[in-house]
Design a protein around this motif. Structure first.
Motif, PDB file in Angstrom:
ATOM      1  N   ARG A  39      -1.537  -3.169  -3.636  1.00  0.00           N
ATOM      2  CA  ARG A  39      -1.965  -1.897  -3.062  1.00  0.00           C
ATOM      3  C   ARG A  39      -0.887  -1.298  -2.169  1.00  0.00           C
ATOM      4  O   ARG A  39      -0.120  -2.029  -1.534  1.00  0.00           O
ATOM      5  CB  ARG A  39      -3.255  -2.077  -2.242  1.00  0.00           C
ATOM      6  CG  ARG A  39      -4.465  -2.468  -3.073  1.00  0.00           C
ATOM      7  CD  ARG A  39      -5.707  -2.646  -2.199  1.00  0.00           C
ATOM      8  NE  ARG A  39      -6.890  -2.886  -3.000  1.00  0.00           N
ATOM      9  CZ  ARG A  39      -7.676  -1.935  -3.479  1.00  0.00           C
ATOM     10  NH1 ARG A  39      -7.406  -0.670  -3.204  1.00  0.00           N
ATOM     11  NH2 ARG A  39      -8.728  -2.234  -4.213  1.00  0.00           N
ATOM     12  N   ILE A  40      -0.897   0.020  -2.139  1.00  0.00           N
ATOM     13  CA  ILE A  40      -0.107   0.752  -1.153  1.00  0.00           C
ATOM     14  C   ILE A  40      -1.135   1.491  -0.294  1.00  0.00           C
ATOM     15  O   ILE A  40      -1.802   2.423  -0.774  1.00  0.00           O
ATOM     16  CB  ILE A  40       0.903   1.705  -1.820  1.00  0.00           C
ATOM     17  CG1 ILE A  40       1.737   2.427  -0.773  1.00  0.00           C
ATOM     18  CG2 ILE A  40       0.270   2.645  -2.807  1.00  0.00           C
ATOM     19  CD1 ILE A  40       2.771   1.547  -0.103  1.00  0.00           C
ATOM     20  N   GLY A  41      -1.333   1.061   0.927  1.00  0.00           N
ATOM     21  CA  GLY A  41      -2.435   1.571   1.727  1.00  0.00           C
ATOM     22  C   GLY A  41      -3.749   1.210   1.075  1.00  0.00           C
ATOM     23  O   GLY A  41      -3.975   0.061   0.691  1.00  0.00           O
ATOM     24  N   ASP A  42      -4.651   2.197   0.911  1.00  0.00           N
ATOM     25  CA  ASP A  42      -5.958   1.955   0.302  1.00  0.00           C
ATOM     26  C   ASP A  42      -5.939   2.025  -1.225  1.00  0.00           C
ATOM     27  O   ASP A  42      -6.937   1.716  -1.874  1.00  0.00           O
ATOM     28  CB  ASP A  42      -6.976   2.989   0.817  1.00  0.00           C
ATOM     29  CG  ASP A  42      -7.334   2.756   2.278  1.00  0.00           C
ATOM     30  OD1 ASP A  42      -7.278   1.602   2.716  1.00  0.00           O
ATOM     31  OD2 ASP A  42      -7.662   3.743   2.968  1.00  0.00           O
ATOM     32  N   ALA A  43      -4.826   2.467  -1.818  1.00  0.00           N
ATOM     33  CA  ALA A  43      -4.777   2.716  -3.259  1.00  0.00           C
ATOM     34  C   ALA A  43      -4.211   1.516  -4.016  1.00  0.00           C
ATOM     35  O   ALA A  43      -3.143   0.990  -3.666  1.00  0.00           O
ATOM     36  CB  ALA A  43      -3.934   3.953  -3.552  1.00  0.00           C
ATOM     37  N   GLU A  44      -4.913   1.102  -5.078  1.00  0.00           N
ATOM     38  CA  GLU A  44      -4.394   0.050  -5.952  1.00  0.00           C
ATOM     39  C   GLU A  44      -3.350   0.665  -6.879  1.00  0.00           C
ATOM     40  O   GLU A  44      -3.643   1.569  -7.652  1.00  0.00           O
ATOM     41  CB  GLU A  44      -5.526  -0.573  -6.770  1.00  0.00           C
ATOM     42  CG  GLU A  44      -5.071  -1.752  -7.613  1.00  0.00           C
ATOM     43  CD  GLU A  44      -6.194  -2.373  -8.428  1.00  0.00           C
ATOM     44  OE1 GLU A  44      -5.939  -3.402  -9.086  1.00  0.00           O
ATOM     45  OE2 GLU A  44      -7.317  -1.822  -8.425  1.00  0.00           O
TER      46      GLU A  44
END
Length: 651
Positions: A39-44
């Motif tokens: 993930r980058i932050g909340d995004a997969e």
């Protein structure tokens, strides 16, 4: 014996150890030598990166990991380890490393070789792309020749590879952020993994246009790397932990599907012995199979007739013809035997044996396979009062690659399996996301033709991609195996509830799930393989999945109620209304406790039935356990690991 693990998974084999790693805004989970849920932050951004070895039958052994070192600092992390894969052809070993920097890069490197001449269908890095944030979105492809093209990730499932000769791939997982994957060491391509019920697209090395299995000589080195680079306005922090899940009920729409079970010839006699339990489950149909390639193929027909009579369920007869003679003669012979057994199928599906096997893009089908039209015509002449189905008795993959003509059949069908490519717990549950997209894509193929799905299982009744299913003598988590112990546990009940939720949402006519007995059974019976707890417990009668099949079968024809889970990775929901009562089923898909907030519930008197580790033993002994609930008040429910709950509101 670890009784808690047996209740959840049907086996006390330990689940793989997971370790969450962080490098600035990047997070990844280390499991069985792979990096997952990157993930980058909340995004997969990436579902998984792992170096895999697939044997000559496309089975994927789990590596034995040793000499593991993990170093984490404020600036990132570095993982290094040795991995050993064992197959029937010998062993392959490699040294791997994963290095992540908080500035936004992740580098994966591997170098390995077999200890002897080695046969494999694929050996190298495999990259899985998640569906959310990827499907239907723009992607830039840099090809092996240096050319660059911009495309869109397909929404409907494509039968061939959407991207070929790939060197690098860039997409946007988060607004203002680009993610580039760059691969070295071979030629890569991307396939639509949803074909096999995987919730991902897959980028892999060695094109399928090349022969397989292929040899790797003793000591021949395989060296590859994958680099993931994030650019743009990166988040300052990684994703936060998960909280409660909200489930919201909507409006009634459509009807609930008919539910059935399936019987293979070798289980026909045993199925008759549990006919009272099958009748009590209330299934509307039973898929019964005969294979004209087998010696004595007609012998199970008498048991099928008896099973139909004792359960009151319709028979959907599945017929596999050899294709050595004309369809008229082969199907005619089957019809004569069916009439002699006094079996009256309500529906018939015929497939040539050759169509049970998979033919990847670029691989021609064998000559002489009977046409759809010839099979349909011969089947209608032989079984004049039955509905005639078309499609595949194998996976959706094969239906997508060989599509039946419109308006030729009374319904279209196919099956699925949850362990073709991966067998870990999360991957199996993630297949539920792909089931919904398979249903959408099948609808696009078949138009308004009625649609039935199944027999569908966690395990595999046969292997379309190799010579045989994988052996699983120790009852573990094994790809392409017929026996999967989780079918017997709460895990299996939760998976079936999630699957049937997708079927109901998709408006299908019918679904066939599980079997009366055997590896996919709903009723307990002694088997050649061990069944911990059940084999040693007096009075054990049914598996947890029995209560799901019984409960959903009783809803056939009722008004389906739209219901949405805010986090389908953790909680699935299925609802319908029958008379004045609204029924809401919930399933936890994780080995953890989760709080569910319920919204949009009708007013009225409510009861709650809970199938969980605490009630497991009572449910196994009492086939009617799920019929009665306890008084319930409130608007939230707490689900234990892989628990299944039913809320009934009357008013």
């Amino acid at each position: 014996m670890n009784t808690q693990a047996i209740k959840l998974f049907g086996t006390d084999e330990p689940a793989p150890t997971q370790r969450l790693l962080t490098a600035g805004p990047i997070t990844a989970t280390l499991e069985d030598g792979q990096l997952r849920w990157i993930r980058i932050g909340d995004a997969e951004a990436v579902r998984a990166i792992g170096f895999l070895v697939r044997d000559r039958n496309w089975s994927t052994p789990t590596p034995e990991v040793s000499d593991l070192t993990v170093k984490e600092t404020r600036g990132g992390f570095k993982v290094a380890f040795d991995a050993l894969w064992r197959t029937a052809d010998g062993t392959f070993s490699a040294r791997l490393s994963y290095t992540a920097k908080a500035s936004g890069t992740l580098t994966c490197e591997a170098v390995g070789a077999p200890a002897q001449d080695f046969q494999t269908c694929r050996t190298g890095f495999v990259i899985l792309h998640p569906l959310k944030g990827f499907v239907g979105k723009p992607v830039t492809i840099e090809h092996a020749d240096g050319s660059v093209a911009t495309s869109t990730v397909p929404e409907e499932i494509v039968p061939d590879q959407p991207f070929l000769l790939v060197r690098a791939m860039t997409h946007s997982p988060l607004r203002g952020v680009k993610a580039e994957l760059r691969m070295e060491g071979d030629t890569w391509e991307t396939e639509d993994h949803r074909n096999w019920t995987d919730a991902s697209f897959k980028t892999y090395s060695r094109p399928l246009s090349l022969p397989y299995p292929y040899p790797i000589a003793k000591g021949e080195e395989v060296r590859q790397s994958v680099t993931l680079t994030f650019t743009g306005k990166l988040p300052k922090a990684p994703a936060e932990g998960s909280g409660p899940v909200t489930v919201k009920l909507g409006e009634a729409s459509g009807k609930m599907p008919r539910i059935g079970v399936s019987v293979l010839p070798e289980d026909a006699r045993a199925a008759v012995r549990v006919a009272p339990l099958v009748k009590a489950a209330g299934v509307q149909h039973i898929n019964c199979r005969i294979d004209l390639r087998d010696r004595g193929w007609d012998k199970p027909l008498g048991d099928y007739a008896k099973l139909a009579k004792e359960t009151g369920a319709e028979v959907v007869l599945e017929i596999i013809i050899p294709g050595d003679d004309t369809p008229a003669r082969e199907i005619g012979a089957a019809g004569k035997a069916v009439r002699a057994a006094k079996l009256k199928p309500a529906a018939v599906v015929v497939t040539p044996a050759a169509d049970l096997k998979s033919y990847p893009p670029g691989t021609p089908h064998p000559d002489g396979i009977p046409t759809w039209e010839a099979v349909a015509s011969a089947t209608r002449r032989t079984f004049r009062t039955a509905r005639i189905g078309g499609g595949m008795l194998s996976n959706f993959t094969e239906l997508n690659r060989k599509r039946p003509p419109n308006k030729l059949f009374d319904f279209i069908t196919h099956r699925t399996s949850a362990t073709v490519h991966a067998a870990d717990d999360r991957s199996v549950m993630e297949t539920l996301e792909a089931v919904g997209q398979i249903i959408h894509s099948t609808r696009a193929i078949i138009g308004k033709t009625p649609y039935r799905i199944g027999p569908s299982h966690i395990g595999n009744s046969f292997n379309p991609y190799g010579a045989a299913v994988s052996e699983n003598p120790n009852g573990g988590r094994v790809t392409m195996a017929r026996v999967d112990p989780r079918h017997r546990g709460l895990f299996g009940a939760a998976w079936h509830l999630g699957y049937l939720g997708q079927v109901a949402d998709g408006g299908l006519e019918a679904a066939t799930m599980a079997s009366p007995v055997g590896e996919f059974g709903i009723a307990y019976a002694k088997q050649k393989h061990a069944q911990p707890w059940f084999d040693t417990t007096r009075g054990a009668k049914v598996y947890p999945v029995y209560h799901v099949i019984r409960g959903i079968a009783g809803a056939a024809g009722a008004r389906h109620v739209g219901a949405v889970s805010a986090d389908t990775d953790r909680v699935r929901v299925l609802a319908w209304k029958k008379g004045k009562t609204t029924h809401v089923w919930l399933a936890s898909l994780r080995d953890e406790t989760v709080d569910v907030k319920l919204r949009g519930l009708p007013k009225g008197k409510a009861t709650l039935m809970m199938l969980d580790a605490e009630s497991f033993e009572a449910a196994a002994r009492d086939p009617s356990f799920g019929d009665v609930g306890e008084p319930f008040k409130g608007s939230s429910v707490t689900l234990g690991p892989f628990a299944v709950a039913r809320l009934d509101i009357t008013g």
